[in-house]
Design a protein around this motif. Structure first.
Motif, PDB file in Angstrom:
ATOM      1  N   CYS A 124       0.808  -1.218   0.000  1.00  0.00           N
ATOM      2  CA  CYS A 124       0.000   0.000   0.000  1.00  0.00           C
ATOM      3  C   CYS A 124       0.848   1.279   0.000  1.00  0.00           C
ATOM      4  N   LEU A 125       1.926   1.246  -0.782  1.00  0.00           N
ATOM      5  CA  LEU A 125       2.746   2.458  -0.910  1.00  0.00           C
ATOM      6  C   LEU A 125       2.061   3.400  -1.901  1.00  0.00           C
ATOM      7  N   ILE A 126       1.679   4.559  -1.420  1.00  0.00           N
ATOM      8  CA  ILE A 126       1.008   5.518  -2.306  1.00  0.00           C
ATOM      9  C   ILE A 126       1.430   6.933  -1.963  1.00  0.00           C
ATOM     10  N   VAL A 127       1.597   7.733  -3.000  1.00  0.00           N
ATOM     11  CA  VAL A 127       1.768   9.169  -2.821  1.00  0.00           C
ATOM     12  C   VAL A 127       0.697   9.847  -3.666  1.00  0.00           C
ATOM     13  N   ASN A 128       0.042  10.809  -3.082  1.00  0.00           N
ATOM     14  CA  ASN A 128      -0.988  11.574  -3.784  1.00  0.00           C
ATOM     15  C   ASN A 128      -0.428  12.110  -5.108  1.00  0.00           C
ATOM     16  N   GLN A 167       3.456  13.682  -6.198  1.00  0.00           N
ATOM     17  CA  GLN A 167       4.389  12.663  -6.691  1.00  0.00           C
ATOM     18  C   GLN A 167       5.640  13.276  -7.303  1.00  0.00           C
ATOM     19  N   ALA A 168       6.656  12.428  -7.426  1.00  0.00           N
ATOM     20  CA  ALA A 168       7.932  12.810  -8.045  1.00  0.00           C
ATOM     21  C   ALA A 168       8.663  13.913  -7.282  1.00  0.00           C
ATOM     22  N   GLN A 169       8.387  14.021  -5.976  1.00  0.00           N
ATOM     23  CA  GLN A 169       9.158  14.970  -5.164  1.00  0.00           C
ATOM     24  C   GLN A 169       9.921  14.233  -4.074  1.00  0.00           C
ATOM     25  N   GLY A 170       9.981  12.923  -4.222  1.00  0.00           N
ATOM     26  CA  GLY A 170      10.790  12.166  -3.258  1.00  0.00           C
ATOM     27  C   GLY A 170      10.008  11.607  -2.075  1.00  0.00           C
ATOM     28  N   ASP A 171       8.708  11.869  -2.002  1.00  0.00           N
ATOM     29  CA  ASP A 171       7.942  11.346  -0.858  1.00  0.00           C
ATOM     30  C   ASP A 171       7.877   9.820  -0.870  1.00  0.00           C
ATOM     31  N   GLY A 172       7.744   9.232  -2.073  1.00  0.00           N
ATOM     32  CA  GLY A 172       7.708   7.781  -2.179  1.00  0.00           C
ATOM     33  C   GLY A 172       8.995   7.193  -1.616  1.00  0.00           C
ATOM     34  N   GLU A 173      10.084   7.809  -1.989  1.00  0.00           N
ATOM     35  CA  GLU A 173      11.406   7.384  -1.523  1.00  0.00           C
ATOM     36  C   GLU A 173      11.509   7.488   0.005  1.00  0.00           C
ATOM     37  N   ARG A 191       2.221  -2.702 -11.351  1.00  0.00           N
ATOM     38  CA  ARG A 191       2.490  -1.543 -12.226  1.00  0.00           C
ATOM     39  C   ARG A 191       3.730  -0.741 -11.873  1.00  0.00           C
ATOM     40  N   THR A 192       4.333  -1.084 -10.763  1.00  0.00           N
ATOM     41  CA  THR A 192       5.368  -0.175 -10.256  1.00  0.00           C
ATOM     42  C   THR A 192       6.738  -0.842 -10.208  1.00  0.00           C
ATOM     43  N   ALA A 193       6.888  -1.905 -11.006  1.00  0.00           N
ATOM     44  CA  ALA A 193       8.121  -2.700 -10.973  1.00  0.00           C
ATOM     45  C   ALA A 193       9.370  -1.823 -11.069  1.00  0.00           C
TER      46      ALA A 193
END
Ligand code: COA
Length: 436
Positions: free
Chosen positions: A359-363, A367-373, A397-399
């Motif tokens: 359940c890794l999700i970023v709004n 996204q693409a600002q490093g929050d996922g990381e 989808r996120t391989a």
């Protein structure tokens, strides 16, 4: 053949860092112990590589053991007050002598250039000068610390112009006052002041101390400056490490985005820290990671909103409110101004020393600002703190996102037994595993 493939893969994997670091300013500080340990030639190789990649490098050397050696040669007993050296006239002579000798050794190390060595064709010019303005610490508890000083100012403009012209700048732990006196400073103080004054992108301490661990012995890889302050306040660190940490926090609180504390015991530690995702030291970051925290029952609504679109399009498996409420303790969230912008869950399988990140999700807005990381690193740290050795994910989808972050493809058979039973063969999710 395999070696060739590995080499090409490795070289490609560092490309993103090369792009990200070009033109950036790094202050790299190391203690006199590094030189004593014979690690200077290798450090020069590594720093010349950074220089070749377009990074502007300022080096700051320490000299404590060399000063002690000089004192010993002259039969002068070192004097301290509350752990700070009292630099009397004899000690100042020793400090000058030690710094002069170290400076020459460093200049020599950066002049290497034999063919077939890492520094062939390097031709690096290393420039030092009266770049540090100092003032006396003064009198503490009635004890005059004499020529022991603090950094007052750094000649940032001059240093920038030297860096801009392709030079490498070296600072010694000595500074000069407008009265023409010389003051003995600490390497940590000079490096921190330089990183702040130069608006450096990184301050890197390459240390004689081992990797930092918390009270339970777990390695500390990453901290916000707030968290670092809490670790410092808990008094669980040895005094030499806390001295480094104190300065790293100061730098971060004064605008340096990242500080690293990297033990020199590992060969190439500075390169590993900079060019691998996980590094080999401790990174302290200025950004406020406070908004990244464990979830509680009040967050259920926010998390549901976040996951709904991804449940609808099939990226994530459906999980109802009730299940989420039951499992809320497994979740971490990123919150900005009271709004949940990201989440991730950790499901441990202690028997196999593994854990699932789910359940890794970023709004999408964030996204693409490093929050996922950040969520990934935080989840990794949670798993490490539980003594787990492997983290796995199942994704459709996120391989690639996971591949780029150190995960490797695996099969359902590699999963813990209980998880294998729950594997959904219709979804055909791919399995990725990362060693922690
Ligand atoms: C995957 C996700 C959590 C990443 O969060 P993030 O905050 O955007 O991540 P970061 O900022 O750390 O990384 C962004 C990078 O990942 C890339 N990326 C995003 N989604 C990706 C995907 N599905 N596959 C490959 N790369 C992806 C971005 O293009 C960006 O690349 P760049 O740095 O070259 O610009 C986020 O995209 C997301 O919520 N996706 C939808 C839900 C999902 O797929 N979750 C995983 C379920 S297993």
């Amino acid at each position: 053949m395999e070696n060739q493939i590995q080499f090409v893969q490795w070289l490609r994997s560092v490309a993103p860092y090369i792009h990200a670091f070009r033109g950036k300013t790094f202050v790299v500080a190391f203690p006199g112990e590094l030189v004593m340990a014979g690690a200077l030639p290798v450090l020069a190789h590594d720093l010349s590589l950074l220089h070749a990649l377009g990074i502007k490098v300022v080096i700051v050397h320490g000299s404590r053991p060399q000063v002690e050696e000089q004192l010993g040669l002259r039969n002068v007993a070192p004097r301290y007050h509350k752990g700070i050296r009292i630099t009397d006239t004899a000690a100042l002579e020793c400090a000058k002598e030690a710094a002069g000798e170290l400076r020459l050794d460093i200049e020599a190390a950066f002049s290497q250039g034999l063919p077939n060595t890492p520094m062939a064709h390097a031709a690096i010019r290393i420039i030092s000068g009266n770049f540090v303005v100092a003032r006396p610490i003064g009198i503490i508890d009635g004890v005059d610390l004499e020529h022991t000083g603090l950094t007052r100012k750094i000649a940032a403009e001059t240093i920038h112009s030297v860096l801009g012209a392709g030079g490498l700048v070296m600072l010694s732990p000595l500074g000069f006052s407008p009265t023409g006196e010389v003051f003995n400073l600490t390497m940590e103080d000079v490096a921190t002041a330089a990183a702040i004054a130069l608006h450096a992108d990184k301050l890197i301490f390459i240390t004689e101390t081992p990797m930092m661990t918390d009270a339970s012995g777990t390695e500390i890889r990453e901290l916000s400056s707030h968290q670092a302050q809490a670790v410092l306040d808990s008094n669980c660190l040895a005094s030499d490490i806390s001295f480094y940490l104190q300065h790293a926090i100061k730098a971060c609180n004064s605008g340096v985005p990242r500080a690293h504390i990297v033990p020199f015991a590992t060969d190439g530690s500075a390169l590993l820290e900079l060019f691998t995702h996980d590094g080999v030291g401790t990174m302290i970051s200025s950004e406020n990671l406070e908004s990244l925290r464990g979830a509680n029952i009040e967050d259920v609504g926010g998390i549901l909103q976040l996951i709904e679109p991804y449940e609808a399009d099939g990226t994530l498996v459906k999980r109802g409110r009730e299940l989420l409420e039951r499992e809320i303790e497994n979740f971490s969230v990123i919150e900005h101004d009271g709004v949940i912008f990201g989440c991730a869950a950790l499901y441990p399988f202690p028997e196999e020393k593994m854990a699932e990140m789910a359940c890794l999700i970023v709004n999408p807005e964030a996204q693409a600002q490093g929050d996922g990381e950040k969520l990934l690193r935080h989840t990794e740290n949670r798993a490490r703190a539980l003594g787990l050795k492997k983290l796995f994910v199942l994704t459709t989808r996120t391989a690639h996102w996971f591949l780029r972050r150190g995960f490797v493809p695996a099969t359902v058979d590699d999963l813990p037994k209980d998880r294998q039973h729950m594997y959904n063969w219709q979804r055909k999710s791919q399995v990725f595993i990362k060693n922690l």
